[in-house]
Design an enzyme around this catalytic site. Structure first.
Site, mmCIF file in Angstrom:
data_model
loop_
_atom_site.group_PDB
_atom_site.id
_atom_site.type_symbol
_atom_site.label_atom_id
_atom_site.label_comp_id
_atom_site.label_asym_id
_atom_site.label_seq_id
_atom_site.Cartn_x
_atom_site.Cartn_y
_atom_site.Cartn_z
ATOM 1 N N HIS A 180 0.823 -1.208 0.000
ATOM 2 C CA HIS A 180 0.000 0.000 0.000
ATOM 3 C C HIS A 180 0.853 1.253 0.000
ATOM 4 O O HIS A 180 1.933 1.296 0.590
ATOM 5 C CB HIS A 180 -0.904 0.025 1.241
ATOM 6 C CG HIS A 180 -2.224 -0.615 1.042
ATOM 7 N ND1 HIS A 180 -3.412 0.043 1.214
ATOM 8 C CD2 HIS A 180 -2.557 -1.877 0.663
ATOM 9 C CE1 HIS A 180 -4.427 -0.771 0.972
ATOM 10 N NE2 HIS A 180 -3.933 -1.942 0.639
ATOM 11 N N GLU A 225 -6.083 -0.259 -6.612
ATOM 12 C CA GLU A 225 -7.091 0.635 -6.047
ATOM 13 C C GLU A 225 -6.625 2.075 -6.207
ATOM 14 O O GLU A 225 -5.431 2.369 -6.086
ATOM 15 C CB GLU A 225 -7.321 0.352 -4.556
ATOM 16 C CG GLU A 225 -7.763 -1.059 -4.236
ATOM 17 C CD GLU A 225 -6.617 -1.893 -3.674
ATOM 18 O OE1 GLU A 225 -5.513 -1.352 -3.463
ATOM 19 O OE2 GLU A 225 -6.828 -3.098 -3.469
#
Length: 319
Positions: free
Chosen positions: A38, A105
């Protein structure tokens, strides 16, 4: 026999603490490890996001178990860069590294300033990236001009055998799309019907390789404490599915989350009884080759102690 893995959540733990966690996870009996990749946490309460690829080298060097990562090529990472990173890890630690590729994402990818593509465009880009990476890892020189552009690239430090390039898919639709190129599948969920549907879609489309499942759980000393941890640390699981891949900031996920008890329990195995939690995990993991446990609560040390004493022995009897 189903392998039981530990999930290292970069969104929730500083890299140094995660390193200690995975060493302890091996000591208590986990068979393997996986981690997230992330740029930002899902929620401000999570508060971390170390660089997974730096951490992977340290984690592989301080353990002896296989370690994988779920990552997204195509925007934040050019596929040539990911191929080089994967080749280097596999050359140093033969047979112990794998990568699962997903379409990503906006939370992590918007930072490049490139407009966030539609789902159809992201799927096409993922296929193009996977193809480039596989060709590079096999020693080819690559030039392509399509969803991604590559100019006369090759890898000079190659492992004896390329690492597996698996696919990350939540829906049966995506599982079907990735089946032709993936060396296995990883999906996430605690509902046996949903996980079975995604798993079977992959196999029905000709998918080969191991089937992996990640399960979010909140195992605490009391049911109230387990629910509170899930609410604080993993409320983004209750964001409407159509928004999960589109929101850009942790504050956006907090705005759209609807963390009622029912919604949390749909996505997270929540409880205080290790035997009951093991039963729910085993039900969802039926038919999978490996299941990775992600304790969403902040106290990983206490969780790993309970894994050694209660949860892992119960799971081994059930799987």
């Amino acid at each position: 026999m189903t392998s039981i893995g530990f999930h290292a959540s970069h969104e929730q733990r500083a890299p140094s603490r995660l390193l200690r966690d995975v060493v302890r996870a091996q000591q208590v009996g986990f068979d393997e490890v996986m981690c997230s990749d992330h740029m930002a946490p899902w929620l401000t309460a999570q508060g971390e996001s170390g660089f997974a690829w730096s951490w992977l080298g340290a984690a592989l060097a301080t353990t002896t178990v296989p370690i994988g990562v779920v990552t997204a090529p195509g925007q934040r990472y050019h596929p040539t860069v990911l191929a080089q990173a994967a080749a280097t890890l596999e050359e140093m630690f033969p047979g112990r590294f794998w990568a699962a590729l997903g379409s990503g994402e906006a939370l992590n990818e918007h930072v490049t300033g490139v407009p966030w593509p539609s789902k159809q465009e992201r799927d096409a880009r993922l296929l193009a990236c996977a193809t480039v990476m596989r060709r590079l890892l096999s020693g080819q020189r690559v030039s392509v001009d399509g969803p991604v552009r590559v100019h006369d690239a090759r890898l000079w430090s190659l492992p004896a055998t390329p690492p597996p390039l698996r696919a990350a898919a939540i829906s049966p639709h995506t599982a079907t799309l990735v089946a032709p190129w993936a060396d296995g599948l990883i999906t996430v969920g605690a509902d046996p019907a949903s996980t079975r549907e995604t798993r079977e879609a992959f196999r029905d489309a000709g998918g080969r390789g191991p089937l992996l499942l990640q399960i979010h759980l909140s195992l605490e000393d009391s049911d109230e404490g387990a629910l509170a941890s899930a609410h604080e640390q993993w409320a983004q699981a209750t964001v409407p599915p159509e928004l999960m891949w589109e929101l850009e900031q942790p504050e956006d996920f907090e705005e759209f989350a609807r963390p009622t008890e029912d919604r949390l329990r749909q996505s997270i195995v929540i409880g205080s009884n290790a035997g009951e939690v093991a039963g729910r995990i085993a039900a969802a993991a039926s038919g999978f080759d490996a299941v990775f446990l992600h304790q969403v609560g902040p106290d990983q040390s206490a969780f790993l102690d309970r894994c050694e004493a209660e949860l892992l022995p119960a799971l081994r009897r059930m799987l």
